[in-house]
Design a protein around this motif. Structure first.
Motif, PDB file in Angstrom:
ATOM      1  N   ASN A  25      -5.828  11.755  -0.802  1.00  0.00           N
ATOM      2  CA  ASN A  25      -5.138  10.561  -1.272  1.00  0.00           C
ATOM      3  C   ASN A  25      -3.642  10.867  -1.236  1.00  0.00           C
ATOM      4  O   ASN A  25      -3.214  11.971  -1.599  1.00  0.00           O
ATOM      5  CB  ASN A  25      -5.579  10.219  -2.702  1.00  0.00           C
ATOM      6  N   CYS A  26      -2.869   9.863  -0.840  1.00  0.00           N
ATOM      7  CA  CYS A  26      -1.437  10.071  -0.637  1.00  0.00           C
ATOM      8  C   CYS A  26      -0.670  10.449  -1.895  1.00  0.00           C
ATOM      9  O   CYS A  26       0.497  10.842  -1.810  1.00  0.00           O
ATOM     10  CB  CYS A  26      -0.840   8.809  -0.037  1.00  0.00           C
ATOM     11  N   ARG A  27      -1.322  10.336  -3.055  1.00  0.00           N
ATOM     12  CA  ARG A  27      -0.577  10.655  -4.283  1.00  0.00           C
ATOM     13  C   ARG A  27      -0.124  12.103  -4.329  1.00  0.00           C
ATOM     14  O   ARG A  27       0.735  12.461  -5.117  1.00  0.00           O
ATOM     15  CB  ARG A  27      -1.408  10.313  -5.528  1.00  0.00           C
ATOM     16  N   GLN A  73       3.482  12.944  -4.743  1.00  0.00           N
ATOM     17  CA  GLN A  73       4.223  12.773  -6.000  1.00  0.00           C
ATOM     18  C   GLN A  73       4.326  14.089  -6.776  1.00  0.00           C
ATOM     19  O   GLN A  73       5.087  14.192  -7.736  1.00  0.00           O
ATOM     20  CB  GLN A  73       3.533  11.716  -6.882  1.00  0.00           C
ATOM     21  N   ARG A 100       4.618  12.178 -11.973  1.00  0.00           N
ATOM     22  CA  ARG A 100       3.677  11.060 -11.942  1.00  0.00           C
ATOM     23  C   ARG A 100       4.106   9.887 -12.812  1.00  0.00           C
ATOM     24  O   ARG A 100       3.554   8.805 -12.713  1.00  0.00           O
ATOM     25  CB  ARG A 100       2.303  11.559 -12.391  1.00  0.00           C
ATOM     26  N   ARG A 128       4.375   3.757  -9.314  1.00  0.00           N
ATOM     27  CA  ARG A 128       3.017   4.260  -9.122  1.00  0.00           C
ATOM     28  C   ARG A 128       2.001   3.314  -9.758  1.00  0.00           C
ATOM     29  O   ARG A 128       0.964   2.991  -9.153  1.00  0.00           O
ATOM     30  CB  ARG A 128       2.862   5.648  -9.732  1.00  0.00           C
ATOM     31  N   ARG A 176      -0.948   1.360  -7.860  1.00  0.00           N
ATOM     32  CA  ARG A 176      -2.331   1.531  -8.297  1.00  0.00           C
ATOM     33  C   ARG A 176      -3.008   0.171  -8.499  1.00  0.00           C
ATOM     34  O   ARG A 176      -4.125  -0.065  -8.054  1.00  0.00           O
ATOM     35  CB  ARG A 176      -2.317   2.327  -9.614  1.00  0.00           C
ATOM     36  N   ASN A 187       9.023  11.053  -4.056  1.00  0.00           N
ATOM     37  CA  ASN A 187       8.033  11.923  -3.422  1.00  0.00           C
ATOM     38  C   ASN A 187       8.664  13.273  -3.110  1.00  0.00           C
ATOM     39  O   ASN A 187       9.890  13.406  -3.136  1.00  0.00           O
ATOM     40  CB  ASN A 187       7.518  11.285  -2.128  1.00  0.00           C
ATOM     41  N   ASN A 218      10.760   7.328  -1.279  1.00  0.00           N
ATOM     42  CA  ASN A 218       9.842   6.764  -0.296  1.00  0.00           C
ATOM     43  C   ASN A 218       9.643   5.274  -0.606  1.00  0.00           C
ATOM     44  O   ASN A 218       9.053   4.923  -1.628  1.00  0.00           O
ATOM     45  CB  ASN A 218       8.510   7.532  -0.406  1.00  0.00           C
ATOM     46  N   LEU A 270      -6.512   0.282   4.281  1.00  0.00           N
ATOM     47  CA  LEU A 270      -5.250  -0.032   3.626  1.00  0.00           C
ATOM     48  C   LEU A 270      -4.170   0.588   4.498  1.00  0.00           C
ATOM     49  O   LEU A 270      -4.225   1.792   4.802  1.00  0.00           O
ATOM     50  CB  LEU A 270      -5.215   0.575   2.229  1.00  0.00           C
ATOM     51  N   GLN A 326       5.813   3.762   5.394  1.00  0.00           N
ATOM     52  CA  GLN A 326       6.741   4.514   4.547  1.00  0.00           C
ATOM     53  C   GLN A 326       8.125   4.625   5.187  1.00  0.00           C
ATOM     54  O   GLN A 326       8.208   4.942   6.377  1.00  0.00           O
ATOM     55  CB  GLN A 326       6.212   5.955   4.326  1.00  0.00           C
TER      56      GLN A 326
HETATM   57  C1  LIG Z   1      -2.221   3.482   2.724  1.00  0.00           C
HETATM   58  C2  LIG Z   1      -1.586   4.073   1.509  1.00  0.00           C
HETATM   59  C3  LIG Z   1      -0.467   4.877   1.659  1.00  0.00           C
HETATM   60  C4  LIG Z   1       0.142   5.448   0.551  1.00  0.00           C
HETATM   61  N1  LIG Z   1       1.242   6.233   0.727  1.00  0.00           N
HETATM   62  C5  LIG Z   1       1.817   6.826  -0.334  1.00  0.00           C
HETATM   63  C6  LIG Z   1       2.969   7.657  -0.174  1.00  0.00           C
HETATM   64  O1  LIG Z   1       3.479   7.832   0.925  1.00  0.00           O
HETATM   65  N2  LIG Z   1       3.479   8.240  -1.278  1.00  0.00           N
HETATM   66  C7  LIG Z   1       2.956   8.053  -2.532  1.00  0.00           C
HETATM   67  O2  LIG Z   1       3.456   8.629  -3.497  1.00  0.00           O
HETATM   68  N3  LIG Z   1       1.879   7.253  -2.707  1.00  0.00           N
HETATM   69  C8  LIG Z   1       1.302   6.632  -1.655  1.00  0.00           C
HETATM   70  N4  LIG Z   1       0.224   5.811  -1.831  1.00  0.00           N
HETATM   71  C9  LIG Z   1      -0.202   5.489  -3.204  1.00  0.00           C
HETATM   72  C10 LIG Z   1      -1.199   6.455  -3.796  1.00  0.00           C
HETATM   73  O3  LIG Z   1      -2.192   6.761  -2.862  1.00  0.00           O
HETATM   74  C11 LIG Z   1      -1.882   5.873  -5.027  1.00  0.00           C
HETATM   75  O4  LIG Z   1      -2.455   4.638  -4.705  1.00  0.00           O
HETATM   76  C12 LIG Z   1      -0.894   5.692  -6.157  1.00  0.00           C
HETATM   77  O5  LIG Z   1      -0.412   6.958  -6.532  1.00  0.00           O
HETATM   78  C13 LIG Z   1      -1.525   5.012  -7.390  1.00  0.00           C
HETATM   79  O6  LIG Z   1      -2.723   5.587  -7.745  1.00  0.00           O
HETATM   80  P1  LIG Z   1      -2.885   6.776  -8.835  1.00  0.00           P
HETATM   81  O7  LIG Z   1      -2.259   6.318 -10.090  1.00  0.00           O
HETATM   82  O8  LIG Z   1      -4.387   6.958  -8.908  1.00  0.00           O
HETATM   83  O9  LIG Z   1      -2.205   7.988  -8.271  1.00  0.00           O
HETATM   84  C14 LIG Z   1      -0.392   5.216  -0.742  1.00  0.00           C
HETATM   85  C15 LIG Z   1      -1.525   4.411  -0.888  1.00  0.00           C
HETATM   86  C16 LIG Z   1      -2.118   3.847   0.223  1.00  0.00           C
HETATM   87  C17 LIG Z   1      -3.330   2.986   0.037  1.00  0.00           C
END
Ligand SMILES: Cc1cc2nc3c(=O)[nH]c(=O)nc-3n(C[C@H](O)[C@H](O)[C@H](O)COP(=O)(O)O)c2cc1C
Length: 483
Positions: free
Chosen positions: A391-393, A396, A400, A405, A409, A424, A434, A451, A455
């Motif tokens: 997952n892209c998180r 971070q 957090r 964020r 989410r 990031n 970002n 999805l 960026q």
């Molecule tokens: C396609 C896609 C790309 C993403 N790219 C990034 C990114 O480049 N940097 C980032 O910090 N979060 C990115 N995110 C967001 C995180 O994956 C995540 O959805 C966000 O941190 C909120 O969820 P969490 O609170 O569970 O971490 C992206 C999400 C998606 C669906």
């Protein structure tokens, strides 16, 4: 209309050439009958110059067309080839024109496939370089020798890697034909086709064809050692146990393995088990813990460590990569050949974008990234292997507590578009800002496919804004202090 070409190749197995044509023709009839719709695909046999072909046993067959006349098609399937001693096909000369034609079709977006030793035709066209593939057991070693950049799997009946499909057993063209129908015409058509061709889907997926007689001719000691490791399954197996099972001393085992494969008994056991695990990750739905046990690893943590050492990525990421290679949803990027969308070109366009582009798969646990373009690697400093499957998180880090964020989410959970700017961190730890756009991508039936993330690195802009803010604050303070 979808066009499938069966490549006629001198030196092939006649049964595979005719069998592919029969299976597809039977399937087409059955689909028309069951759905009442027009035939789902056109079928054509073709050879270099349209000449008759002769199979490995000297029988001759006519073909419908010359490959030179076919500018583009949706799939090319090659039959298995007759192989000689050691598993090398007997007729590898004169393959260059058909091999490069197949390669051209692939680069125009066609699905290409080969049964058994037909994989060598794809190899001659360079299509196995950097790809996971399979071929019949007799030919795996020769395939590795001839195409060192190919990554053949033992024990996998069928593998698709970025629109290159290979199957293992010499008579596996039925699987190949059905897989092609599934990819081009969908699940329902494939089910009808499977029923019509009396295919037992279960057994085809479970067992690989292992003619041990042939294998023993290659390197009996190594093959027997490999068989023992595979069959030990969940049981712990030490070098002593392996030597014992081979009725030899540990010292001899060490020496013979070093000669044959350059490995110590311990690394030989680990490698064979990792190979088993790779195939299970590619072909089964078992959890990592479960398949680690099946492959012979007693504890999950050491499995993960050893797997990473051999495969270069964690098991979960490996599965995501394998699925991304062969998952039907890959067709977002492998949309069939046509003037509109050509996958290679599409990838090139995405790689030349000045912003990062990523795709996350919402059907998989925690929506991991399944595609990232080159700019995303550049902005973040991470490589494909670090990115895919996560997952892209992770970008971070520990930072957090960010308002953006929470918004990202919420948008992801509601499948809505969102634009946020997040702090990031690159792989080297450097902070960057970002600006992230997330957009859900739906198919024509309204089903969520991916999805899309776009960026932009807006660090310079964010720093300039911060500076303006500070300057304004200073000016305000100065103004207040004026007498
Ligand atoms: C396609 C896609 C790309 C993403 N790219 C990034 C990114 O480049 N940097 C980032 O910090 N979060 C990115 N995110 C967001 C995180 O994956 C995540 O959805 C966000 O941190 C909120 O969820 P969490 O609170 O569970 O971490 C992206 C999400 C998606 C669906």
């Amino acid at each position: 209309m979808v066009k499938i070409v069966i490549a006629g190749i001198t030196g092939c197995l006649g049964s595979a050439f005719i069998g592919l044509a029969d299976t597809l023709a039977l399937a087409r009839e059955a689909i028309v009958h069951a759905t009442g719709e027009a035939p789902p695909f056109d079928l054509l046999t073709a050879s270099s110059n349209g000449a008759r072909i002769t199979d490995g046993f000297g029988r001759s067959y006519a073909v419908d067309a010359s490959i030179e006349e076919i500018a583009c098609c949706d799939a090319v399937l090659a039959p298995g080839l007759q192989v000689g001693e050691g598993g090398l096909p007997t007729s590898l000369t004169n393959l260059s024109s058909i091999a490069s034609w197949i390669r051209r079709q692939h680069s125009r977006g066609a699905l290409v496939g080969a049964a058994g030793a037909g994989a060598f035709i794809l190899g001659e066209g360079g299509l196995l370089d950097g790809r996971r593939c399979t071929t019949n057991w007799r030919s795996v070693e020769e395939l590795k020798r001839r195409y060192p950049r190919a990554d053949p799997a033992r024990g996998a009946p069928l593998i698709e890697d970025r629109r290159v499909v290979t199957t293992a057993a010499p008579l596996s063209w039925v699987d190949l034909a059905l897989h092609c129908i599934q990819s081009l015409c969908g699940e329902t058509a494939a089910r009808i086709a499977a029923d019509a061709t009396a295919f037992d889907g279960g057994s085809g997926q479970d067992a690989a064809y292992v003619p041990t007689g042939y294998l023993a001719g290659a390197n009996p000691f190594l093959i027997e050692a490999e068989r023992i490791v595979r069959q030990a399954g969940e049981r712990a197996l030490s070098a002593t146990d392996l030597a014992h099972a081979l009725s030899t001393s540990e010292r001899t085992l060490h020496r013979r393995l070093k000669e044959a494969s350059g490995e110590s008994p311990k690394s030989f056991i680990d490698r064979v088990r990792v190979e088993t695990a790779r195939t299970l990750l590619e072909t089964s739905e078992k959890s990592v813990k479960e398949l680690a046990g099946d492959a012979g690893f007693t504890d999950e943590a050491s499995f993960r460590r050893i797997f990473r050492r051999y495969a270069g990525v964690a098991p979960g990421a490996y599965r995501v990569l394998a699925r991304a290679r062969s998952h039907p949803k890959g067709h977002v990027f492998a949309i069939r050949k046509s003037a509109e969308l050509i996958p290679e070109i599409l990838t090139r366009i995405l790689d030349s974008c000045v912003n990062g582009v990523t795709l996350a798969d919402p059907d998989q646990e925690d929506a991991p990234i399944v595609y990232a373009n080159r700019e995303f690697e550049r902005i973040t400093g991470y490589s494909q292997e670090d990115i895919i499957g996560h997952n892209c998180r992770f970008l971070q880090g520990n930072d957090r507590d960010q308002e953006g964020r929470a918004r990202a989410r919420e948008a992801v959970s509601k499948r809505e578009h969102v634009e946020v700017t997040l702090r990031n961190y690159r792989k080297d730890g450097a902070l960057f800002y970002n600006k992230l756009n997330i957009t859900p991508l739906y198919d024509t039936q309204g089903q969520l496919l991916y999805l899309l993330g776009v960026q932009y690195d807006v660090t310079a802009q964010a720093r300039a804004e911060a500076e303006i803010f500070t300057l304004k604050a200073r000016l305000a303070a100065l103004a207040e202090n004026k007498p």
